[in-house]
Design a protein around this motif. Structure first.
Motif, PDB file in Angstrom:
ATOM      1  N   PHE A 101       8.361 -28.935  41.585  1.00  0.00           N
ATOM      2  CA  PHE A 101       9.303 -29.999  41.231  1.00  0.00           C
ATOM      3  C   PHE A 101      10.668 -29.752  41.863  1.00  0.00           C
ATOM      4  N   TRP A 102      11.020 -28.496  42.072  1.00  0.00           N
ATOM      5  CA  TRP A 102      12.265 -28.172  42.761  1.00  0.00           C
ATOM      6  C   TRP A 102      12.199 -28.596  44.232  1.00  0.00           C
ATOM      7  N   ALA A 103      11.071 -28.360  44.872  1.00  0.00           N
ATOM      8  CA  ALA A 103      10.962 -28.626  46.310  1.00  0.00           C
ATOM      9  C   ALA A 103      10.554 -30.056  46.631  1.00  0.00           C
ATOM     10  N   ALA A 104      10.048 -30.800  45.645  1.00  0.00           N
ATOM     11  CA  ALA A 104       9.591 -32.166  45.906  1.00  0.00           C
ATOM     12  C   ALA A 104      10.777 -33.119  46.056  1.00  0.00           C
ATOM     13  N   ALA A 167       2.090 -33.056  46.749  1.00  0.00           N
ATOM     14  CA  ALA A 167       1.357 -33.954  45.855  1.00  0.00           C
ATOM     15  C   ALA A 167       2.315 -34.784  45.012  1.00  0.00           C
ATOM     16  N   ILE A 168       3.415 -34.191  44.564  1.00  0.00           N
ATOM     17  CA  ILE A 168       4.407 -34.920  43.775  1.00  0.00           C
ATOM     18  C   ILE A 168       5.094 -35.982  44.632  1.00  0.00           C
ATOM     19  N   GLU A 169       5.416 -35.636  45.868  1.00  0.00           N
ATOM     20  CA  GLU A 169       6.089 -36.591  46.747  1.00  0.00           C
ATOM     21  C   GLU A 169       5.203 -37.795  47.068  1.00  0.00           C
ATOM     22  N   ASN A 170       3.897 -37.570  47.215  1.00  0.00           N
ATOM     23  CA  ASN A 170       2.986 -38.635  47.649  1.00  0.00           C
ATOM     24  C   ASN A 170       2.261 -39.327  46.499  1.00  0.00           C
ATOM     25  N   MET A 171       2.602 -39.003  45.273  1.00  0.00           N
ATOM     26  CA  MET A 171       1.908 -39.594  44.132  1.00  0.00           C
ATOM     27  C   MET A 171       2.200 -41.083  43.994  1.00  0.00           C
ATOM     28  N   ASP A 172       1.268 -41.792  43.384  1.00  0.00           N
ATOM     29  CA  ASP A 172       1.440 -43.214  43.094  1.00  0.00           C
ATOM     30  C   ASP A 172       2.360 -43.354  41.877  1.00  0.00           C
ATOM     31  N   ARG A 173       3.482 -44.002  42.068  1.00  0.00           N
ATOM     32  CA  ARG A 173       4.478 -44.104  40.998  1.00  0.00           C
ATOM     33  C   ARG A 173       4.406 -45.441  40.247  1.00  0.00           C
ATOM     34  N   SER A 181       9.707 -49.797  32.881  1.00  0.00           N
ATOM     35  CA  SER A 181      10.020 -51.210  32.652  1.00  0.00           C
ATOM     36  C   SER A 181       9.740 -51.628  31.211  1.00  0.00           C
ATOM     37  N   ALA A 182       8.836 -50.904  30.534  1.00  0.00           N
ATOM     38  CA  ALA A 182       8.536 -51.222  29.140  1.00  0.00           C
ATOM     39  C   ALA A 182       9.509 -50.548  28.178  1.00  0.00           C
ATOM     40  N   GLY A 183      10.498 -49.833  28.727  1.00  0.00           N
ATOM     41  CA  GLY A 183      11.514 -49.201  27.900  1.00  0.00           C
ATOM     42  C   GLY A 183      11.217 -47.753  27.552  1.00  0.00           C
ATOM     43  N   GLY A 184      10.295 -47.121  28.275  1.00  0.00           N
ATOM     44  CA  GLY A 184       9.946 -45.730  27.996  1.00  0.00           C
ATOM     45  C   GLY A 184      11.052 -44.770  28.420  1.00  0.00           C
ATOM     46  N   ARG A 185      11.173 -43.685  27.686  1.00  0.00           N
ATOM     47  CA  ARG A 185      12.155 -42.657  28.024  1.00  0.00           C
ATOM     48  C   ARG A 185      11.618 -41.749  29.129  1.00  0.00           C
ATOM     49  N   SER A 186      12.504 -40.918  29.665  1.00  0.00           N
ATOM     50  CA  SER A 186      12.118 -40.027  30.766  1.00  0.00           C
ATOM     51  C   SER A 186      11.015 -39.062  30.350  1.00  0.00           C
ATOM     52  N   SER A 187      11.110 -38.555  29.114  1.00  0.00           N
ATOM     53  CA  SER A 187      10.080 -37.633  28.629  1.00  0.00           C
ATOM     54  C   SER A 187       8.732 -38.331  28.503  1.00  0.00           C
ATOM     55  N   GLN A 188       8.749 -39.601  28.075  1.00  0.00           N
ATOM     56  CA  GLN A 188       7.503 -40.354  27.966  1.00  0.00           C
ATOM     57  C   GLN A 188       6.920 -40.657  29.338  1.00  0.00           C
ATOM     58  N   VAL A 189       7.780 -40.965  30.292  1.00  0.00           N
ATOM     59  CA  VAL A 189       7.305 -41.209  31.660  1.00  0.00           C
ATOM     60  C   VAL A 189       6.655 -39.959  32.223  1.00  0.00           C
ATOM     61  N   THR A 194       3.495 -39.131  34.918  1.00  0.00           N
ATOM     62  CA  THR A 194       3.597 -38.138  35.988  1.00  0.00           C
ATOM     63  C   THR A 194       2.503 -37.083  35.892  1.00  0.00           C
ATOM     64  N   ILE A 195       2.383 -36.450  34.721  1.00  0.00           N
ATOM     65  CA  ILE A 195       1.411 -35.365  34.556  1.00  0.00           C
ATOM     66  C   ILE A 195      -0.030 -35.846  34.760  1.00  0.00           C
ATOM     67  N   PRO A 196      -0.482 -36.938  34.132  1.00  0.00           N
ATOM     68  CA  PRO A 196      -1.869 -37.373  34.370  1.00  0.00           C
ATOM     69  C   PRO A 196      -2.142 -37.748  35.828  1.00  0.00           C
ATOM     70  N   THR A 197      -1.119 -38.217  36.537  1.00  0.00           N
ATOM     71  CA  THR A 197      -1.334 -38.627  37.929  1.00  0.00           C
ATOM     72  C   THR A 197      -1.500 -37.434  38.856  1.00  0.00           C
ATOM     73  N   ILE A 198      -0.679 -36.406  38.674  1.00  0.00           N
ATOM     74  CA  ILE A 198      -0.696 -35.282  39.611  1.00  0.00           C
ATOM     75  C   ILE A 198      -1.646 -34.156  39.189  1.00  0.00           C
ATOM     76  N   MET A 199      -2.094 -34.147  37.940  1.00  0.00           N
ATOM     77  CA  MET A 199      -2.909 -33.033  37.460  1.00  0.00           C
ATOM     78  C   MET A 199      -4.215 -32.848  38.238  1.00  0.00           C
ATOM     79  N   PRO A 200      -4.970 -33.924  38.565  1.00  0.00           N
ATOM     80  CA  PRO A 200      -6.200 -33.704  39.344  1.00  0.00           C
ATOM     81  C   PRO A 200      -5.946 -33.015  40.681  1.00  0.00           C
ATOM     82  N   GLU A 201      -4.879 -33.400  41.382  1.00  0.00           N
ATOM     83  CA  GLU A 201      -4.571 -32.751  42.660  1.00  0.00           C
ATOM     84  C   GLU A 201      -4.126 -31.319  42.448  1.00  0.00           C
ATOM     85  N   PHE A 202      -3.370 -31.069  41.394  1.00  0.00           N
ATOM     86  CA  PHE A 202      -2.954 -29.703  41.094  1.00  0.00           C
ATOM     87  C   PHE A 202      -4.177 -28.809  40.881  1.00  0.00           C
TER      88      PHE A 202
END
Length: 270
Positions: A101-104, A167-173, A181-189, A194-202
């Motif tokens: 996450f630091w380097a992405a 993987a973080i840089e190229n993930m589908d956002r 857009s639904a009003g979610g907080r950063s922790s919820q996002v 974020t985690i479910p999207t990148i976990m398979p590649e990790f």
């Protein structure tokens, strides 16, 4: 009198048909120049006899070394090698996540100061080969499996951190944008998108790195970092080629099984 005019398309077709001959000629010249520069001198008179002895030992391995219950047999040391590779990979995978996450590079990052510094740190970590790290850790903590785990862990952080960051840089956002857009907080996002999207590649990259770590752990023992490499270097030094043969056979079987299992797991993840 007729004049034949070659159009550009015809010239292009001729190049596609016969251009490979030019590449064959260039490659042939490079090979000839390379082989011509080799000096096949310096062979000892005993080279033929030693080569025959090595070949005879490799095709007649010491089967009694496979398992004898001493803890220093082939099966026990292969399991130790797998343990070094597994523990080193798990530790490095956990440590690599914050580095990733630091380097992405983020989608709104314009000057790349944060990600650039992270990439430099990961590059510096990858600069040190595993065998050099193993020698350094042997001096620090003593010979054995602990030094091997540390060497595999540190080197793998540089590699996995780079792969995780990409993987973080190229993930589908799209899912992140939907929750935002639904009003979610950063922790919820982060937790729901974020985690479910990148976990398979990790996980896929971690399995791939484990395959490489198994090969590395087999070599690190040759400098005293534990595993199957330690008896192999002793067998080579004492010219016990039959023992070298059974060790190499065990390493080949181990690598083939790990590669096959890892491939099946990665297919299920991606």
């Amino acid at each position: 009198m007729q004049t034949t005019i070659t159009t550009p398309s015809q010239r292009h077709s001729l190049w596609q048909r016969w251009g490979w001959l030019l590449w064959v000629l260039i490659i042939g010249i490079i090979y000839f120049w390379t082989i011509n520069g080799l000096k096949f001198t310096g062979f000892q008179e005993s080279a033929s006899a030693v080569s025959k002895s090595i070949l005879h030992g490799l095709v007649h391995p010491t089967w009694s070394y496979v398992y004898d219950g001493s803890g220093e047999d082939l099966v026990s040391l292969i399991l130790q090698t797998l343990a070094i590779a597994f523990l080193g990979t798990i530790v490095s995978a956990l440590i690599s996540v914050p580095f990733a996450f630091w380097a992405a590079r983020g989608p709104k990052e314009h000057y790349f100061l944060r990600s650039g510094s992270g990439k430099i740190v990961l590059t510096l970590i990858r600069t040190f080969p595993e065998i050099v790290l193993a020698i350094m850790f042997i001096k620090a903590v003593g010979p054995g499996s602990y030094a091997g785990v540390l060497a595999v862990s540190v080197h793998s952080v540089g590699m996995l951190g780079k792969l995780f960051g990409e993987a973080i840089e190229n993930m589908d956002r799209g899912s992140e944008e939907a929750i935002t857009s639904a009003g979610g907080r950063s922790s919820q996002v982060f937790a729901l998108a974020t985690i479910p999207t990148i976990m398979p590649e990790f996980l896929s990259y971690t399995l791939y790195r484990f395959e490489i770590a198994v090969r590395s752990a087999s070599i690190l023992g040759m400098v005293g970092a534990g595993g199957i490499g330690t008896p192999m270097i002793f067998a080579i030094q004492t010219r016990d080629w039959s023992k070298v043969g059974i060790i190499l056979l065990g390493i080949v079987v181990m690598v083939l099984l790990i590669d096959s299992l890892s491939e099946q797991l990665r297919k299920r993840l991606i």
